[in-house]
Design a protein around this motif. Structure first.
Motif, short mmCIF file in Angstrom:
data_model
loop_
_atom_site.label_atom_id
_atom_site.label_comp_id
_atom_site.label_asym_id
_atom_site.label_seq_id
_atom_site.Cartn_x
_atom_site.Cartn_y
_atom_site.Cartn_z
N GLU A 32 -134.72 5.69 -16.59
CA GLU A 32 -134.55 4.54 -15.63
C GLU A 32 -132.77 5.57 -15.54
OE1 GLU A 32 -136.14 0.52 -14.47
OE2 GLU A 32 -135.50 1.37 -16.44
N ARG A 77 -138.80 -6.42 -14.37
CA ARG A 77 -138.57 -5.06 -12.76
C ARG A 77 -139.67 -4.95 -12.77
NH1 ARG A 77 -135.55 -3.61 -16.33
NH2 ARG A 77 -136.07 -1.64 -16.70
N SER A 130 -141.91 -6.25 -10.42
CA SER A 130 -141.50 -6.64 -8.85
C SER A 130 -141.58 -5.36 -7.83
CB SER A 130 -139.40 -6.90 -9.04
OG SER A 130 -138.89 -6.54 -7.54
N ASN A 131 -141.28 -4.05 -8.60
CA ASN A 131 -141.45 -3.08 -8.10
C ASN A 131 -142.40 -2.49 -7.43
OD1 ASN A 131 -138.45 -2.12 -9.45
ND2 ASN A 131 -138.91 -1.22 -11.05
N ALA A 189 -143.48 3.19 -10.90
CA ALA A 189 -142.38 1.70 -11.31
C ALA A 189 -142.49 1.96 -12.30
CB ALA A 189 -143.61 0.96 -10.43
N THR A 190 -143.48 1.89 -13.43
CA THR A 190 -142.53 2.01 -14.72
C THR A 190 -141.93 3.48 -15.42
OG1 THR A 190 -144.60 2.58 -15.62
CG2 THR A 190 -144.01 0.30 -14.63
#
Length: 311
Positions: A167, A212, A215-216, A270-271
């Motif tokens: 990220e 997070r 949520s994504n 997402a992760t």
């Protein structure tokens, strides 16, 4: 003065603006018609010979406690019909802004932090870490983007809101994962003596990433709660996988039992965890599924829907 309607005098009367108190007062009876009004006039004097695109009404930037004191200086202005003396300009610039490098770094930190939607406390912590590096004169010749990204990574860890290296790498303006990793090790080594225990970043837990990640993926509150409880119970077992991989594998496990199943590819995106890594972590968690999944979540669902690790 200006005219305004006074509810006490019952007529339009002249009013007086008290700029110090922010009040609008009726000149007839003294009634305060409006309080806490904002003074939109010039904050500083406006000179007639000012030119350029800058706003002459306000001067200076916002005060930053991490920057040095901004003292007064004399600047020799060019005449109206003069092109200026290049030698004078060079002499003035020679003693320019001593905090220029810090300002650039703080701007880079702010930009990266905004792209990750980080809170102000993390942004301030990252700026403080970089300032300590600058004070030790050890930033010269190093990749600014990698240093800034590493400062943000450390700040996230210290504030209990960790971000994955992938990220951080996605907003690091081209700095590679390897460069950020080296910069992080350099910062920790350089500042550990000075900052002592405050440089300790703590242990990462799978639960640190759940909100997070869920949520994504647009997961429901019920699914998020089930994921959190499953992660907590999984800590009772010796699952030798990284916290991020465990979090991703448990999300995959929960979504298989939900009505809105998520493809493995979407969970991977997402992760920021590779599909193969999620499968390996899921394989280690699968034997403990009946023990770690919340009963309230599985009572109305068929656990046979869970994919076999070999699938």
């Amino acid at each position: 003065m200006a005219d305004s309607y006074c509810s006490d005098c019952k007529k339009n009367t002249e009013v007086v603006f008290d700029h110090a108190a922010g009040d609008t007062v009726c000149s007839e009876c003294g009634l305060v018609l409006e309080s806490r009004s904002i003074d939109e006039t010039s904050e500083w004097r406006t000179f007639a010979d000012d030119s350029g695109d800058h706003d002459p009404n306000r001067v200076g930037g916002p005060v930053n406690p991490l920057l040095g004191d901004v003292g007064l200086s004399t600047v020799i202005s060019k005449g109206p019909n003069s092109n200026g003396d290049a030698s004078v300009a060079r002499l003035q610039n020679r003693g320019g802004d001593p905090d220029r490098a810090l300002v650039m770094a703080f701007k880079a930190i702010a930009n990266m932090a905004d792209r990750l939607s980080l809170v102000a406390t993390i942004k301030d912590r990252a700026s403080e870490i970089y300032k300590r590096l600058e004070d030790q004169k050890c930033t010269r010749g190093r990749n600014l983007d990698a240093l800034v990204a590493a400062c943000i990574y450390i700040a996230c860890r210290q504030e209990g809101k960790p971000r994955t290296v992938k990220e951080i790498c996605s907003i690091a303006n081209g700095a590679t994962k390897k460069e950020i990793g080296r910069a992080k090790e350099f910062i920790v080594k350089q500042l550990k003596v000075e900052m002592g225990e405050s440089m300790e970043m703590g242990t990462i837990h799978a639960g640190d990433y759940l909100r997070r990640f869920c949520s994504n993926l647009g997961m429901s509150n019920e699914e998020v709660k089930a994921v959190q409880e499953t992660v907590q119970k999984s800590e009772e077992f010796d699952i030798r996988r990284s916290p991020i991989s465990i979090a991703a594998a448990i999300i995959y496990m929960i979504t298989q039992l939900s009505d809105s199943k998520k493809p493995l590819r979407d969970i991977s995106l997402a992760t920021t965890v590779a599909e193969g890594t999620i499968k390996n972590a899921y394989k280690d968690l699968y034997p403990h599924a009946t023990k770690i999944l919340p009963e309230w979540y599985t009572k109305d669902k068929d656990t046979k829907n869970l994919c076999s690790p070999k699938a």
